[in-house]
Scaffold this motif. Sequence first.
Motif, PDB file in Angstrom:
ATOM      1  N   ARG A 136      39.983  42.087  43.392  1.00  0.00           N
ATOM      2  CA  ARG A 136      41.147  42.894  43.031  1.00  0.00           C
ATOM      3  C   ARG A 136      42.239  42.774  44.089  1.00  0.00           C
ATOM      4  O   ARG A 136      43.434  42.689  43.763  1.00  0.00           O
ATOM      5  CB  ARG A 136      40.737  44.365  42.847  1.00  0.00           C
ATOM      6  N   PHE A 139      45.978  41.068  43.558  1.00  0.00           N
ATOM      7  CA  PHE A 139      47.208  41.779  43.908  1.00  0.00           C
ATOM      8  C   PHE A 139      48.080  40.929  44.815  1.00  0.00           C
ATOM      9  O   PHE A 139      49.303  40.828  44.625  1.00  0.00           O
ATOM     10  CB  PHE A 139      46.859  43.098  44.590  1.00  0.00           C
ATOM     11  N   TYR A 160      48.594  49.076  41.929  1.00  0.00           N
ATOM     12  CA  TYR A 160      47.376  48.694  42.644  1.00  0.00           C
ATOM     13  C   TYR A 160      46.609  49.921  43.119  1.00  0.00           C
ATOM     14  O   TYR A 160      45.384  49.956  43.104  1.00  0.00           O
ATOM     15  CB  TYR A 160      47.731  47.802  43.842  1.00  0.00           C
ATOM     16  N   ASN A 161      47.331  50.941  43.556  1.00  0.00           N
ATOM     17  CA  ASN A 161      46.705  52.139  44.101  1.00  0.00           C
ATOM     18  C   ASN A 161      47.251  53.368  43.367  1.00  0.00           C
ATOM     19  O   ASN A 161      48.061  54.129  43.900  1.00  0.00           O
ATOM     20  CB  ASN A 161      46.993  52.248  45.608  1.00  0.00           C
TER      21      ASN A 161
END
Length: 287
Positions: free
Chosen positions: A143, A147, A168-169
């Motif tokens: 992951r 990214f 992403y977060n």
Amino acid sequence: MTQTENNSFTLDVRGIPLAGDSWPAVGSDTTTPLVLLHGGGQTRHSWDRSAADLARQGHDVYTLDARGHGDSGWAPDGDYEIDGFANDLLGAIGELGLSAPVLIGASLGGITSLCVTGENPGAASALVLVDVVVDVEPQGIERIKNFMTAHTDGFDTLDDVADAIAAYNPERKRTRNLDGLRKNVRQREDGRWYWHWDPAFIVSGDEARRHTDPERLAAAARKVTVPTLIVRGGKSDVVSDAGIAGMLKLVPHAEVADVSAAGHMVAGDDNQVFATAIEEFLTRHHL
């Protein structure tokens, strides 16, 4: 070392300029200096809040941009193997005139710190690994890689950068301070914004092998004798219970702190709890 009035400096380490910041201790107590190393694709500024907190606790703190990241030079030969990062760290410690500092590393910075500590007895007085174990979870690493490789062609605006980070977060609030993102991206002549690291770091060679060589890391971990703390993000998809158990077999004396609200980027996700865990560890070991 070239020092500027704002406590930023540049070191010439084996022909590559390494940029850093120093955070002098507040107060007169003498404590062991701390060297903070960021993760892959990040810069030293990911440590700014933690470094300020630790300096207020009486520590001299140094943050460094790794080769190919932030304001440090790019490797002219595209060398982003573990050896390059580890030798840079050893060179930086020497250039700064530090004697056995505490090494605190996140992700790539933790891998680098683990190798230096285990392979060079006396190089560090203690080791703090931030969401780092020898046996990482492959889906979490994948992951991260996805990214980092998804936007090598840059972004039109800083808003697009903020959107990518939020995607992403998603559990971290999307930043409203777009100017703060300028520390992590740079605008080129084409007007687009690009991550502030060398694309060769992630797109060349066997990335997983170059940066997370489990055999080498395990061998280094077995040789670590200094006080060691593993700070784990409770929501991390990189470090699992099995990964922690494996590390405790390799470093039986290691302590574990679980920052339950944090993901892989522990310091940024929950800086207050993170800084407290570090300070309690340093106090216990009189560092």
